[in-house]
Write a protein that holds these residues in place. Structure first.
Motif, PDB file in Angstrom:
ATOM      1  N   THR A 471      -9.222  22.809  16.168  1.00 62.07           N
ATOM      2  CA  THR A 471      -8.601  22.407  14.966  1.00 62.07           C
ATOM      3  C   THR A 471      -9.828  22.413  14.379  1.00 62.07           C
ATOM      4  O   THR A 471     -10.062  21.205  14.125  1.00 62.07           O
ATOM      5  CB  THR A 471      -7.323  21.067  15.245  1.00 62.07           C
ATOM      6  OG1 THR A 471      -6.555  22.239  16.027  1.00 62.07           O
ATOM      7  CG2 THR A 471      -7.099  21.112  14.210  1.00 62.07           C
ATOM      8  N   TYR A 472      -9.904  22.577  12.654  1.00 65.75           N
ATOM      9  CA  TYR A 472     -10.709  22.789  11.976  1.00 65.75           C
ATOM     10  C   TYR A 472     -10.822  21.239  12.159  1.00 65.75           C
ATOM     11  O   TYR A 472      -9.612  20.393  11.080  1.00 65.75           O
ATOM     12  CB  TYR A 472     -10.636  23.603  11.251  1.00 65.75           C
ATOM     13  CG  TYR A 472     -11.754  23.676   9.865  1.00 65.75           C
ATOM     14  CD1 TYR A 472     -13.112  24.240   9.998  1.00 65.75           C
ATOM     15  CD2 TYR A 472     -11.877  22.756   8.723  1.00 65.75           C
ATOM     16  CE1 TYR A 472     -13.457  23.937   8.671  1.00 65.75           C
ATOM     17  CE2 TYR A 472     -13.010  22.142   7.466  1.00 65.75           C
ATOM     18  CZ  TYR A 472     -13.940  22.835   7.829  1.00 65.75           C
ATOM     19  OH  TYR A 472     -14.673  23.292   7.010  1.00 65.75           O
ATOM     20  N   ASN A 473     -11.702  20.565  11.627  1.00 63.93           N
ATOM     21  CA  ASN A 473     -11.851  19.334  10.712  1.00 63.93           C
ATOM     22  C   ASN A 473     -10.524  18.644  11.957  1.00 63.93           C
ATOM     23  O   ASN A 473     -10.953  17.501  11.949  1.00 63.93           O
ATOM     24  CB  ASN A 473     -11.713  18.591   9.416  1.00 63.93           C
ATOM     25  CG  ASN A 473     -12.204  17.846   9.552  1.00 63.93           C
ATOM     26  OD1 ASN A 473     -13.470  16.850   9.867  1.00 63.93           O
ATOM     27  ND2 ASN A 473     -11.178  16.822   8.480  1.00 63.93           N
ATOM     28  N   GLY A 474     -10.473  18.918  13.290  1.00 64.57           N
ATOM     29  CA  GLY A 474     -10.324  17.657  14.222  1.00 64.57           C
ATOM     30  C   GLY A 474     -10.988  18.101  15.513  1.00 64.57           C
ATOM     31  O   GLY A 474     -12.408  17.639  15.094  1.00 64.57           O
ATOM     32  N   ASP A 475     -10.601  18.476  17.002  1.00 60.85           N
ATOM     33  CA  ASP A 475     -11.539  18.405  17.814  1.00 60.85           C
ATOM     34  C   ASP A 475     -12.640  19.591  17.908  1.00 60.85           C
ATOM     35  O   ASP A 475     -14.060  19.796  18.355  1.00 60.85           O
ATOM     36  CB  ASP A 475     -10.441  19.329  19.201  1.00 60.85           C
ATOM     37  CG  ASP A 475     -10.173  20.348  18.539  1.00 60.85           C
ATOM     38  OD1 ASP A 475      -9.227  20.420  17.400  1.00 60.85           O
ATOM     39  OD2 ASP A 475     -10.099  21.115  19.966  1.00 60.85           O
ATOM     40  N   HIS A 476     -12.768  20.260  16.326  1.00 60.88           N
ATOM     41  CA  HIS A 476     -13.886  20.675  16.090  1.00 60.88           C
ATOM     42  C   HIS A 476     -14.848  20.238  15.706  1.00 60.88           C
ATOM     43  O   HIS A 476     -16.128  20.854  15.377  1.00 60.88           O
ATOM     44  CB  HIS A 476     -13.512  21.991  14.786  1.00 60.88           C
ATOM     45  CG  HIS A 476     -14.434  22.425  13.523  1.00 60.88           C
ATOM     46  ND1 HIS A 476     -14.537  21.292  12.848  1.00 60.88           N
ATOM     47  CD2 HIS A 476     -15.474  23.488  14.231  1.00 60.88           C
ATOM     48  CE1 HIS A 476     -15.668  22.332  11.744  1.00 60.88           C
ATOM     49  NE2 HIS A 476     -16.680  22.923  12.837  1.00 60.88           N
ATOM     50  N   MET A 477     -15.050  18.879  15.159  1.00 59.35           N
ATOM     51  CA  MET A 477     -15.379  17.233  14.465  1.00 59.35           C
ATOM     52  C   MET A 477     -15.909  17.062  15.852  1.00 59.35           C
ATOM     53  O   MET A 477     -15.433  16.168  16.309  1.00 59.35           O
ATOM     54  CB  MET A 477     -15.497  17.283  12.937  1.00 59.35           C
ATOM     55  CG  MET A 477     -16.507  16.903  13.343  1.00 59.35           C
ATOM     56  SD  MET A 477     -17.405  17.737  12.708  1.00 59.35           S
ATOM     57  CE  MET A 477     -17.700  19.415  11.781  1.00 59.35           C
ATOM     58  N   SER A 478     -17.642  16.439  15.408  1.00 56.94           N
ATOM     59  CA  SER A 478     -17.758  15.418  16.321  1.00 56.94           C
ATOM     60  C   SER A 478     -19.646  15.337  15.590  1.00 56.94           C
ATOM     61  O   SER A 478     -19.679  15.303  14.766  1.00 56.94           O
ATOM     62  CB  SER A 478     -18.146  15.665  17.864  1.00 56.94           C
ATOM     63  OG  SER A 478     -19.144  16.699  17.790  1.00 56.94           O
ATOM     64  N   MET A 479     -20.144  13.561  16.876  1.00 54.13           N
ATOM     65  CA  MET A 479     -21.778  13.872  16.054  1.00 54.13           C
ATOM     66  C   MET A 479     -22.693  14.159  16.984  1.00 54.13           C
ATOM     67  O   MET A 479     -23.514  14.748  16.649  1.00 54.13           O
ATOM     68  CB  MET A 479     -21.273  11.577  15.917  1.00 54.13           C
ATOM     69  CG  MET A 479     -20.543  11.626  15.526  1.00 54.13           C
ATOM     70  SD  MET A 479     -20.355   9.568  14.794  1.00 54.13           S
ATOM     71  CE  MET A 479     -19.057   8.945  13.599  1.00 54.13           C
ATOM     72  N   TYR A 480     -22.000  14.293  17.953  1.00 57.32           N
ATOM     73  CA  TYR A 480     -23.185  14.852  18.685  1.00 57.32           C
ATOM     74  C   TYR A 480     -22.363  15.451  20.441  1.00 57.32           C
ATOM     75  O   TYR A 480     -21.599  15.304  20.832  1.00 57.32           O
ATOM     76  CB  TYR A 480     -23.542  14.458  19.748  1.00 57.32           C
ATOM     77  CG  TYR A 480     -25.354  15.204  20.123  1.00 57.32           C
ATOM     78  CD1 TYR A 480     -26.374  15.465  19.619  1.00 57.32           C
ATOM     79  CD2 TYR A 480     -24.974  14.864  21.583  1.00 57.32           C
ATOM     80  CE1 TYR A 480     -27.294  15.992  20.114  1.00 57.32           C
ATOM     81  CE2 TYR A 480     -26.128  16.220  22.075  1.00 57.32           C
ATOM     82  CZ  TYR A 480     -27.507  16.535  21.073  1.00 57.32           C
ATOM     83  OH  TYR A 480     -28.717  17.175  21.961  1.00 57.32           O
ATOM     84  N   ALA A 481     -22.345  16.857  19.725  1.00 60.32           N
ATOM     85  CA  ALA A 481     -21.120  18.542  20.914  1.00 60.32           C
ATOM     86  C   ALA A 481     -22.229  18.677  21.884  1.00 60.32           C
ATOM     87  O   ALA A 481     -22.581  19.650  21.839  1.00 60.32           O
ATOM     88  CB  ALA A 481     -20.545  19.241  19.910  1.00 60.32           C
TER      89      ALA A 481
END
Length: 636
Positions: A471-481
């Motif tokens: 999900t864009y800007n959902g689980d797609h996003m973090s601070m370090y993947a």
């Protein structure tokens, strides 16, 4: 030869020392056998017409004359065969004797190459008989009244398939610090053939194999090494016929020691050409004369095996070693980031699925490396409409087993309020229904990270990024993947490795997580409480998509070639129609979902395939997939 696959062979004939007629018979027999098996190029050992161990007999006119005569017979008797043969023979030029490879094709000797490095140490005394060739050596040699051959530093190119270009070096040429193959590869040769007579001593086979693999890797070529075997004189040496064919650092085929006959492999010249284009540091400086040969362009019947899981080593020992190495690399990446920003808190969403489990494993290892208490790992489970008891309980048990801090935040009320805010009907289970949950979870994680003075550790994997299954800007996003370059098929084995080295409750919960279907759990469960939304039912099997992704990104294979080899690899698992369906899905999703990959968070590269826009993959978000999809449409 379709798709760049060429069947080549290293041939070790039975020989009798100084019996050129017998040896020629053996060579002709093996050329004929190779042709019957679809081989397009066959390489024989050094001085195979005479035998390598003739010693001072090389100074006898009778032997040299017989060698030329039998070479001509080989040329004549194989002229109707669609094959190129590399024959080892001594040739005299201007009062000097050279150790040569003669290249034979369709009744002609299209060229000859002489050995450049003549060993004269230990058991070798070649300087007594042969002269070292230099780059200026150039001569026309009359073999008999009808046949001649041109001797010069040459690479050989197929008229019908110009990408098929090979060079030749002879035995010791490979073992020196600056081998001729460097120049040959720079001149465009994608296959290097070595006609060799390498005697066997303890430990030499391992060293030889290592050297050939290294040569093929550093030159981005296929290296085919044809070795003398039984029949050579055992007066002072023993020869094992150790044939090896290596492609770009990996052995494709290898003979059994002390055997004779053919060692055959399907090499892929398109892989090699792609590798050279990809590496702009590869030296390309054409400086060799070119001679041409002809072959019928036919489809190679492939004997080459393609592993279903190219990201996962098939050997258990190698797999365990790889898993340990990857987990360490992921943990070092996260450890370095935490230490750099002076952070002692990590926040991650724990769902009870594979990806978040791997992210927690990595965080645990990173905290252990830093000497930090694992309570600084804040795992947050956020049950909502699709959460099942199984995944919820596994998430809780996993956090407890690792001594991480567990917080439960039920997001049903906040998502329901969000539905009311935007006018979404709760019983409409569309993409808004699903993505609202994913984005709410990400908001909770980000805000908790701010609250705790930590960073959000991303859980999404490489396969999800390729398909845009995030999900864009959902689980797609973090601070370090930490999982951003780990494909789904490898995620499973990394978790399995951790389970194998664990015990007690941790081993039990990891094992159950491995048995749980992959799901985002964004739709309500079945009436019996089991998972209703199974990812692979929607986007297709991850083992197929990882296979497609590997050969598309690592080697630039065309859709038709990927389909061909996928049908071979999965012949006993999926139908061709099933593979075609999901290959179409892969290309459509890969192209339309690039926008999600164009703004990825940082994450460590651990393999040769990644999709980071700052690393290996740069692609416009609005690129068209038409060329790739049309090629699939045109497959019969």
């Amino acid at each position: 030869m379709k798709d760049g696959f060429i069947k080549i062979a290293c041939a070790t004939p039975d020989v009798k020392v100084a019996d050129c007629q017998y040896n020629a018979d053996s060579i002709i027999e093996l050329i004929t056998e190779a042709h019957s098996k679809g081989v397009k190029i066959a390489c024989f050992p050094e001085l195979s017409v005479t035998g390598y161990t003739c010693s001072d007999l090389f100074l006898q006119d009778a032997l040299l004359s017989s060698a030329r005569h039998e070479l001509v017979r080989i040329i004549r008797e194989t002229e109707k065969l669609d094959i190129v043969s590399l024959i080892g023979v001594p040739l005299a030029v201007c009062g000097k004797l050279y150790n040569c490879a003669v290249i034979v094709n369709r009744g002609k000797a299209i060229g000859a190459v002489a050995k450049k490095n003549i060993p004269n140490y230990s058991e070798f005394y070649e300087v007594r008989h042969f002269t070292a060739a230099n780059e200026s050596l150039c001569a026309d040699i009359q073999l008999d009244e009808d046949y001649s051959v041109h001797l010069e530093d040459t690479i050989f190119t197929c008229r019908e398939l110009p990408e098929l270009t090979f060079g030749v070096e002879i035995c010791e040429d490979m073992w020196v610090s600056s081998p001729p193959s460097e120049r040959l590869a720079a001149s465009g040769a994608v296959i290097i053939f070595n006609l060799s007579a390498s005697d066997e001593v303890i430990g030499k086979a391992d060293y030889r194999r290592t050297l050939i693999k290294a040569h093929s890797g550093s030159l981005a070529c296929t290296y085919a090494y044809a070795d003398s075997g039984i029949g050579e004189s055992t007066q002072d040496m023993v020869f094992a016929g150790h044939n090896i064919i290596a492609e770009n650092g990996s052995v494709l085929a290898e003979s059994k020691a002390f055997s004779s006959g053919l060692t055959i492999a399907d090499t892929d010249i398109k892989i090699l050409s792609h590798e050279r284009r990809r590496m702009n540091s590869f030296s390309a400086c054409p400086s060799c004369k070119t001679a041409y040969f002809s072959l019928d362009v036919t489809e190679t019947i492939l004997d080459r095996a393609f592993q279903k899981t190219p990201f996962v080593p098939s050997d258990k020992k190698a797999l365990d070693s790889r898993c340990e190495e990857i987990l360490t690399m992921q943990a070092v990446g996260l450890m370095t980031r935490l230490r750099h920003i002076g952070c002692k808190t990590a926040v991650l969403g724990l769902s009870g699925g594979l990806d978040s489990t791997l992210a927690l494993i990595v965080a645990v290892h990173a905290f252990d490396m830093l000497g930090l208490d694992r309570s600084g790992i804040h795992t947050i489970t956020m049950p909502c409409f699709g959460t099942t008891d199984r995944t919820y309980n596994n998430a809780c048990s996993l956090a407890k087993a690792y001594s991480a801090t567990l917080t439960e935040i039920n997001i049903c009320a906040s998502v329901t309020q969000h539905f009311a805010d935007i006018g979404q009907l709760p019983d409409v289970h569309d993409v808004t229904y699903e993505n609202s949950q994913a984005r709410e979870r990400t908001q909770v994680l980000m805000d908790k990270a701010n609250q705790l003075g930590g960073i959000v550790v991303g859980t999404g994997d490489l396969s999800e990024l390729a398909l845009g299954w995030a999900t864009y800007n959902g689980d797609h996003m973090s601070m370090y993947a930490v999982n951003s370059s780990i494909p789904k098929t490898l995620v499973r084995w990394l978790v399995n490795y951790e389970a194998e080295i664990s015990n007690g409750e941790l081993k039990k919960v990891l094992s159950d997580i491995l048995d749980t279907p992959v799901s985002p759990e964004l739709l309500p469960p079945e009436k019996n409480g089991t998972i209703s939304q199974k990812t692979e039912d929607i986007v297709g099997p991850y083992e197929l998509h990882d296979f497609f992704m590997y050969y598309m990104l690592r080697y630039g294979f065309s859709p038709s070639k990927i389909f061909r080899i996928a049908c071979l690899a999965f012949a006993e698992t999926y139908s061709k129609e099933f593979i075609m369906k999901w290959l179409n899905t892969f290309y459509r999703r890969f192209f339309t979902q690039q926008f999600k990959r164009s703004c990825l968070p940082d994450g460590p590269k651990v393999g040769t395939v990644t999709l980071s826009p700052r690393g290996d993959w740069r692609m416009p978000s609005d690129a068209s997939a038409n060329i790739w999809l049309k090629e699939l449409d045109n497959i019969d």
